[in-house]
Each structure stands twice: as C-alpha cells, then as structure tokens.
Design a protein around this motif. Structure first.
Motif, PDB file in Angstrom:
ATOM      1  N   PHE A 116     -29.961 126.608  -1.348  1.00 55.56           N
ATOM      2  CA  PHE A 116     -30.159 126.033  -2.679  1.00 55.56           C
ATOM      3  C   PHE A 116     -31.624 126.135  -3.090  1.00 55.56           C
ATOM      4  O   PHE A 116     -31.940 126.576  -4.195  1.00 55.56           O
ATOM      5  N   VAL A 117     -32.541 125.753  -2.199  1.00 60.34           N
ATOM      6  CA  VAL A 117     -33.964 125.766  -2.532  1.00 60.34           C
ATOM      7  C   VAL A 117     -34.441 127.192  -2.770  1.00 60.34           C
ATOM      8  O   VAL A 117     -35.154 127.471  -3.748  1.00 60.34           O
ATOM      9  N   ASN A 118     -34.037 128.122  -1.908  1.00 63.19           N
ATOM     10  CA  ASN A 118     -34.461 129.511  -2.079  1.00 63.19           C
ATOM     11  C   ASN A 118     -33.927 130.106  -3.379  1.00 63.19           C
ATOM     12  O   ASN A 118     -34.651 130.804  -4.103  1.00 63.19           O
ATOM     13  N   ASP A 119     -32.652 129.846  -3.669  1.00 58.90           N
ATOM     14  CA  ASP A 119     -32.059 130.388  -4.899  1.00 58.90           C
ATOM     15  C   ASP A 119     -32.720 129.802  -6.135  1.00 58.90           C
ATOM     16  O   ASP A 119     -33.029 130.525  -7.091  1.00 58.90           O
ATOM     17  N   LEU A 120     -32.931 128.481  -6.145  1.00 61.78           N
ATOM     18  CA  LEU A 120     -33.546 127.845  -7.308  1.00 61.78           C
ATOM     19  C   LEU A 120     -34.974 128.343  -7.496  1.00 61.78           C
ATOM     20  O   LEU A 120     -35.411 128.613  -8.623  1.00 61.78           O
TER      21      LEU A 120
END
Length: 297
Positions: free
Chosen positions: A249-253
């Motif tokens: 989630f953090v990498n994608d966002l």
C-alpha cells in the motif's frame, strides 16, 4: 522496472514515510512505553475517545505521549459529549497536561447525540476550542465512503468544516479512514484538491496485524475488502492465517503521488502523509516502520 525507476520509487516511499502518525487508546500507555524507543521523537500520537474509556484514561494517555516526547492529538467525539461543560472540562484537563494544541474532532459512534453536539462541525463552531489553546483541528476523510452516511453529505461536511476552521484561524489536517487500496485514495485526494481544500492529508492504513483482525475492522467500518483489493494489499481471503503489513500500500501510494507531483497525473496532491491504525499493536507498527524505512534508504 529499471534500476532508475526503482530508485525513484524507493525515494518516494521514503519521503511518504516521513512524519507519519500513530493511534493509541487510553489503555495503551504500557504499549507506548514499550515502543517509545522505536518511534521518532515528535511523532503525532492520536488518542482515541472510546465509549468504554473515561476522562482520566484519555487525559493520562495524552499526558504520557507528551512526556515521552511525542505530540498528543486527543480525539473529541462530538456525540459522546453530554454537555458544553463536559467539553470544557475535557479541554481544561488536556490543557493542564499541555495537550490541546492539536486535536481531532469526530462525530463519534452513537446514532443519537448524548448532549448538545450532533456532529464535529457543531463542536468546531462552538468557539470553545480556541479558549483552551487549540491551534490545529483534525477532521475525518472517507475515500471509500461511510457505511451509514451518503457520499454527498460527507463531501458537504468536509467543505463546511474546512471553511469553518479557516474562518476561525485554526489550522486543519485531514485524517482518512483506513484503506487497503490506493486507487480510491488517489481519486479522493484529487477530488479534495479540486474543491480547493489545501489542508494536509494523512492517509490512514493499518499497521501490521492479523488478517482476521484486519478484515473484522474492515467489515465494521465499511472499508472495501474484496478479493482483488486484499490481494493487492498483500493477503488472500482464502488464507486468513498470519499477519499482513502495509508495504504494498505504501509503495503503491508513494508511486502514484510521485507521478502526480511530477505532472504525470491529473492533479497535484499537495501535502500528503501517512497515519497508521495500530490494530496489531504500537510496537509492531513502530518496528515495521523502522524496517520499512531502512529498506528504502
């Protein structure tokens, strides 16, 4: 993916992780004490306003966060306040422990108000907050909607609260409900900015926690958790054993926000950070954050 792209994405993730915030309850003082060396000094620690906790517990949690070198952000649950005097007493006690500069105003769970405040906007408009040294007010955001509130009402509330705080000279920060999927979050941020709301946004997502526990909270708060979304997040609905973390989630966002900031998306995201809901515990989330950040350097 080229090495250059990987480096850019790691840098974006590292930047997004700067100045993240965390959540605790009144019962979590021992857990915060255990995790204190893992959490950067000055980190914002939101202190929830739960129905099964009392004034003493909430104030003690805020005081402990302050004494450990963090920035307490006490919640005010509008519909749980029985009177204006109750609001004043709460803020007065928080002021005594130097914990009123930052607060988060929410409506709260009760369907019917227990006192004069029907929603967080009525608390903001009361004028009471400024009397106790409040400088910044957090308000809620719902990228995936709310199970009991129509979308148009959520947008109107966000705009009204933002305008009311600006009129009163109070800073605003938006904390979102937790999410598993970056797509609706990115679309929502774009819509917020299109409405002229420039306040910093802290995107909520769970810290590492048991999969069954995460799905239980998702059902409770009406957060999308279909098979495609949870697979993207990092676990499967067919295998509920184990723990899931927010790495994907953090990498994608971070990648999406970096594209928008570089002009490769439809709009500039403005100031965006992360807020971690510590369903699996403060130490677990703080440990994860330290390991994840080290991996992006």
């Amino acid at each position: 993916m080229t090495k250059s792209t990987q480096a850019i994405n790691r840098a974006a993730s590292h930047q997004l992780m700067k100045d993240f915030s965390l959540e605790m309850t009144g019962k979590d003082i021992p857990a915060l004490l255990e995790a204190r060396t893992l959490i950067p000094l000055g980190t914002r620690i939101n202190v929830t306003f739960l129905g099964n906790e009392d004034l003493e517990m909430r104030v003690a949690a805020a005081r402990s966060a302050r004494e450990m070198g963090f920035v307490p952000v006490p919640h005010i649950s509008a519909r749980r306040l029985e009177s204006t005097q109750g609001l004043r007493e709460f803020l007065g006690r928080l002021q005594d422990v130097d914990a009123t500069q930052h607060i988060l105003a929410v409506g709260g769970d009760p369907a019917r108000p227990e006192g004069p405040y029907s929603d967080s906007l009525s608390v903001i408009r009361s004028g009471v907050l400024q009397e106790f040294g409040v400088r910044e007010v957090g308000i809620g955001g719902y990228p995936e909607g709310h199970p009991d509130i129509p979308t148009e009402i959520l947008w109107r509330a966000l705009e009204d609260k933002s305008a009311a705080l600006q009129e009163q000279g109070l800073d605003t920060v938006i904390f979102t409900q937790f999410a598993f999927d970056t797509a609706p979050v990115a679309e929502w941020i774009e819509a917020v900015r299109a409405k002229g709301i420039t306040a910093p946004i802290r995107v909520g997502t769970p810290g590492p926690a048991g999969i069954k526990r995460l799905l239980g909270f998702a059902r409770r708060f009406g957060v999308g958790a279909n098979a495609m979304i949870v697979k993207k997040y990092g676990f499967s609905l067919t295998n509920l054993v184990g723990v899931a973390g927010p790495d994907n989630f953090v990498n994608d966002l971070a990648a999406v926000l970096a594209d928008h900031s570089a002009g490769r998306g439809p709009g500039l995201p403005g100031q965006v950070g992360l807020h971690f809901y510590t369903f699996g515990g403060l130490s677990e989330t703080a440990n994860w954050a330290r390991r994840f950040t080290a991996g992006q350097e």
